[in-house]
Scaffold this active site. Structure first.
Site, PDB file in Angstrom:
ATOM      1  NE  ARG A 166      -5.500  -0.025   3.699  1.00 50.27           N
ATOM      2  CZ  ARG A 166      -4.835  -0.413   2.603  1.00 50.27           C
ATOM      3  NH1 ARG A 166      -3.540  -0.694   2.662  1.00 50.27           N
ATOM      4  NH2 ARG A 166      -5.454  -0.469   1.455  1.00 50.27           N
ATOM      5  CG  ASP A 195      -5.092   2.946   1.583  1.00 51.08           C
ATOM      6  OD1 ASP A 195      -6.208   2.670   1.112  1.00 51.08           O
ATOM      7  OD2 ASP A 195      -4.022   2.577   1.066  1.00 51.08           O
ATOM      8  CG  HIS A 269      -6.135   2.734  -2.268  1.00 50.59           C
ATOM      9  ND1 HIS A 269      -6.329   1.696  -1.410  1.00 50.59           N
ATOM     10  CD2 HIS A 269      -5.773   2.165  -3.447  1.00 50.59           C
ATOM     11  CE1 HIS A 269      -6.094   0.539  -2.021  1.00 50.59           C
ATOM     12  NE2 HIS A 269      -5.762   0.802  -3.269  1.00 50.59           N
ATOM     13  CD  GLU A 336      -4.887  -2.451  -5.189  1.00 48.53           C
ATOM     14  OE1 GLU A 336      -4.847  -3.676  -5.273  1.00 48.53           O
ATOM     15  OE2 GLU A 336      -4.918  -1.835  -4.097  1.00 48.53           O
ATOM     16  CG  PHE A 428       8.721  -7.989   4.181  1.00 48.32           C
ATOM     17  CD1 PHE A 428       9.028  -8.730   3.043  1.00 48.32           C
ATOM     18  CD2 PHE A 428       9.766  -7.382   4.869  1.00 48.32           C
ATOM     19  CE1 PHE A 428      10.348  -8.856   2.591  1.00 48.32           C
ATOM     20  CE2 PHE A 428      11.087  -7.507   4.432  1.00 48.32           C
ATOM     21  CZ  PHE A 428      11.375  -8.244   3.296  1.00 48.32           C
ATOM     22  CD1 TRP A 477       1.346  -4.087   1.018  1.00 47.82           C
ATOM     23  CD2 TRP A 477       0.386  -2.105   1.349  1.00 47.82           C
ATOM     24  NE1 TRP A 477       1.697  -3.271  -0.034  1.00 47.82           N
ATOM     25  CE2 TRP A 477       1.121  -2.047   0.144  1.00 47.82           C
ATOM     26  CE3 TRP A 477      -0.306  -0.971   1.765  1.00 47.82           C
ATOM     27  CZ2 TRP A 477       1.192  -0.900  -0.647  1.00 47.82           C
ATOM     28  CZ3 TRP A 477      -0.248   0.175   0.977  1.00 47.82           C
ATOM     29  CH2 TRP A 477       0.492   0.205  -0.205  1.00 47.82           C
ATOM     30  CD  GLU A 479      -4.323  -4.410   3.786  1.00 45.40           C
ATOM     31  OE1 GLU A 479      -3.143  -4.652   4.140  1.00 45.40           O
ATOM     32  OE2 GLU A 479      -4.617  -3.961   2.662  1.00 45.40           O
TER      33      GLU A 479
HETATM   34  C1  ACM Z   1      -0.398  -2.000  -3.671  1.00 41.61           C
HETATM   35  O1  ACM Z   1      -0.001  -3.036  -3.118  1.00 41.61           O
HETATM   36  N1  ACM Z   1      -1.691  -1.775  -3.844  1.00 41.61           N
HETATM   37  C2  ACM Z   1       0.521  -1.017  -4.186  1.00 41.61           C
END
Ligand code: ACM
Ligand code: ZN
Length: 768
Positions: A166, A195, A269, A336, A428, A477, A479
């Protein structure tokens, strides 16, 4: 004389640099630490002796020795035998504790003796020793408390994840991240390398993965609003790691006892990979890497499960990945996956038929098993997100439980290894303090104290299966984390809390002790120029019912800063009342409260409006229970004087199995003439207004007398709306009131839940 750890010791206070500290400022705290009142003077005359180690050139040992030298500001002589009077000895030994990571450290006035079963143990001991030194080098002798430590980790998997898709983070930051982990005895770095928004690892056989897949258009926009690339624009934002860089980082981590678990996402993804090789998607349409959270119509995120070339491609990638990463576990993603494209793809449907699969869930499971067979054939195993349980778990797979604990529990009961990383405690990327004063984040609310409270062994997991829980990890993550500074800020100091959760025995864990020890570490972060979050200063206000009296508890995560409050609606100042005990309310009040640190009010005041009415602080009873998922503050939520807003997560009691029937008993006959019931509708969350509300008096003989009714059609209105329904009746003396609201609603036509029942949500039952 030796004393136990949690006693306040003058010698200890000296070393903490914090007058409230109750123990030496080690994080994670050792399992056994007995501190003496003496100290050892570490000066340049001390020699470092390695009697049975191959060499000080060994990577792990040389890193420790050079860190020691940097932190002291002087060099100590290193030799195999040691002729000086005072020594630091590092010895490989066989300890009583058989854990490969165990170590013992004895510090007396003559020196430091460190023993461990392995170099890993020596490395951990040295991290402990470094924390006993002043944070910055003073270039002069330092005093270290005499003590005896016996220590070993509670969990084998002490992980931190980083998403570099990201946003791309350069190798310098990856090394800094690994340094953070190493200093706090974490031992797994889960590297999320690809991703939808970027492919970040050079694969020699498929150069377009990085020529095309690593780059996207640069959008200086919030993630959710980042528009896909337009005609004529260039993809200039991104980056990737060459195989040479990866090898260097793997070695860098290994020297610090850290295993890197690489993640190659599949089957979903995968927009970035499919931008490079569109022939591997179901529709095979050309596409570009997306710059954010907008997914254009028709974009392909999944590999085509019916196309054999996909498996040649993924196996070749994994082959190169396994050559680079010695990790026994290879992460294959699996989360997902929107399977709509597979439903409409002739090849995927042919695969379902040919393999006699029931549906697309089983097709995903088949996909993962096929990949697993390949990985196992190379002597490794796979780990995947908990969706890999759906449609059947591959025989040797380990599971990462992220959607709560359920996936972990299910997999452990099937005797598969699990790593716990539930969103509630381990994400986090979530806010860690009042969102109104924090840099923008993806959502959620995972404070330092919440992380510290985490217990990786799920309460619902029978003890026979605890052995399958390898440990836990936090996920970062990115983003909403575009910069190194923001990444540091989101990790520090939540990682310190997690490190203690994963290393220290449960009996050792103590929030107040941790908070106080942490202060010394925060000073270190400041000295190093690392960004960190000071903490959640937001004052939480909780009404509690005690002896039929409503009181309000105020709480923050700080253990020492005062809370100032007002009851007249004004903003608190340093001249306002200081909170000492729960506040008793006797009239309608706007309560405001704010924390101050070092005489400065922090963040924004919290406020809560209390409305008095005749049922205020009466405990309602319910004929049918409210849902465990929406318990708010328990039954008293309905009569605590606080009105629910259009946020259904706060202050609302929810019913999903029945109508709501409640009874209120007044202490004596009371003159009443009106009931007002707060009802919530939130179409998207399947919450609907009740069609009928009835208010009755329960008479002395137990019979009921209807006082007022209300009827409405369920409106198909979208959005979140609150309706406070008033039901009036002639003034009369009443001791018991019964209120029925229902029935349980059916989701209306055109609603995604049509055919299912919805929810009823209520808050405040006002009686006048
Ligand atoms: C995830 O947070 N999609 C593993
Ligand atoms: Zn397909």
């Amino acid at each position: 004389m030796m004393k136990r750890i949690f006693l306040a010791l003058s010698a200890v206070l000296f070393f903490c640099g914090n007058t409230n500290a109750q123990s030496i400022a080690l994080i994670p705290y050792p399992n056994s630490c007995v501190i003496a009142s003496d100290s050892f003077l570490l000066d340049p005359s001390v020699s470092i002796v390695l009697p049975n180690l191959v060499s000080s050139q060994d990577a792990a040992i040389s890193i420790c020795l050079s860190s020691l030298q940097t932190q002291l500001g002087f060099a100590n002589r290193v030799d195999q035998k040691g002729a000086t009077a005072k020594q630091i000895q590092l010895v490989l030994a066989q300890l009583d504790n058989a854990s490969q990571d165990a170590y013992e450290m004895n510090i007396d006035q003559k020196g430091i003796l460190i023993k461990a079963n392995s170099k890993a143990g020596l490395f951990y001991a040295m991290q402990t020793l470094l924390q006993l030194l002043p944070n910055t080098s003073r270039h002069t002798a330092v005093k270290i408390p005499c003590l005896t430590i016996k220590d070993a980790p509670r969990f084998a998997w002490r992980g931190m994840h980083l998403d570099v898709s990201r946003h791309f983070f350069n190798t310098q930051f990856i090394k800094e991240y690994i340094d953070f982990l190493a200093a706090y005895k974490m031992n797994v770095f889960h590297w999320h390398l690809c991703d939808d928004q970027g492919w970040r690892i050079e694969i020699k056989k498929y150069p377009k993965l990085t020529e095309i897949g690593a780059w996207r258009v640069d959008r200086d926009k919030e993630w959710r609003d980042a528009q896909p690339i337009q005609a004529g624009e260039k993809a200039t934002y991104g980056g990737f790691y060459t195989q040479k860089e990866i090898k260097e980082i793997v070695a860098y981590a290994a020297a610090r006892n850290i295993t890197i678990v690489p993640e190659i996402e599949m089957p979903g993804h995968s927009i970035a990979a499919l931008a490079a090789y569109p022939n591997l998607s179901c529709t095979q349409v050309p596409q570009q890497v997306i710059p954010g959270g907008i997914y254009p119509k028709g974009i392909q995120a999944n590999y085509c499960a019916g196309n054999d070339s996909v498996f040649v491609f993924l196996q070749s990638i994994l082959e190169e990945v396994m050559q680079l990463f010695p990790s026994k576990l290879i992460h294959i993603g699996g989360d997902e996956v929107d399977k709509t494209d597979w439903k409409h793809c002739a090849k995927c449907q042919a695969r379902i038929e040919q393999e006699q699969l029931k549906n697309e869930e089983e097709l995903q499971s088949w996909f993962i098993r096929k990949i697993e067979q390949y990985v196992v054939s190379k002597g490794r195993n796979i780990i995947g997100w908990d969706e890999i349980l759906e449609g059947g778990l591959a025989p040797n797979a380990s599971v990462m439980s992220w959607r709560g604990e359920q996936g972990g529990i299910a997999a452990a009961k099937m005797k598969h290894h699990v790593v716990m990383t539930p969103g509630t405690h381990c994400y986090f990327d979530h806010y860690q303090a009042d969102p109104s004063t924090e840099p923008i984040a993806i959502g959620g609310f995972t404070t330092l104290k919440k992380v510290y409270s985490y217990e990786p062994i799920p309460a619902a997991l029978p003890s026979a299966f605890h052995q399958y829980v390898l440990g836990a990890q936090a996920n970062l993550w990115t983003e909403y984390i575009p910069t190194v500074e923001q990444a540091e800020y989101m990790v520090l100091p939540r990682m310190q809390a997690l490190s203690e959760v994963l290393w220290s025995a449960n009996e050792i864990r103590n929030w107040n002790s941790f908070s106080s020890r942490l202060q010394n570490h925060l000073r270190k972060f400041e000295q190093e120029g690392w960004r960190y979050c000071e903490g959640n200063f937001k004052v939480a206000m909780k009404p509690v019912l005690e002896d039929h009296k409503m009181r309000v508890q105020l709480e923050t995560e700080s253990i020492e800063d005062p809370i100032y409050y007002t009851l007249d609606g004004s903003d608190p100042s340093l001249f306002s009342a200081i909170y000492k005990e729960p506040i008793t309310l006797s009239s309608s009040t706007l309560l405001k409260a704010q924390l101050a640190r070092k005489q400065v009010l922090k963040g924004k005041p919290s406020s809560l409006n209390f409305t008095m009415h005749k049922a205020f602080s009466l405990m309602p009873s319910f004929e049918k229970p409210y849902s465990n998922y929406y318990p708010a503050n328990g039954a008293m939520t309905l009569t605590d004087g606080v009105f629910g807003t259009n946020d259904h997560h706060a202050n609302w009691l929810g019913w999903s199995k029945s109508e709501m029937i409640t009874t209120l008993s007044f202490p004596k006959d009371t003159l009443l003439q009106e009931v007002e019931l707060g009802c919530l509708q939130n179409y998207a969350s399947w919450i609907f207004f009740p069609e009928n509300i009835t208010v009755s008096a329960i008479l002395k003989d137990g019979s009921t007398k209807e006082l007022a009714t209300y009827k409405t059609d369920i409106k198909n209105t979208k959005g979140a709306i609150v309706n406070r329904v008033k039901l009036s009746f002639p003034v009369q003396k009443i001791t018991k009131l019964k209120i029925t609201a229902g029935p349980l609603p059916a989701c209306p036509k055109n609603h995604p839940g049509y055919g299912d029942t919805g929810w009823l949500f209520f808050d405040e039952l006002v009686v006048r």
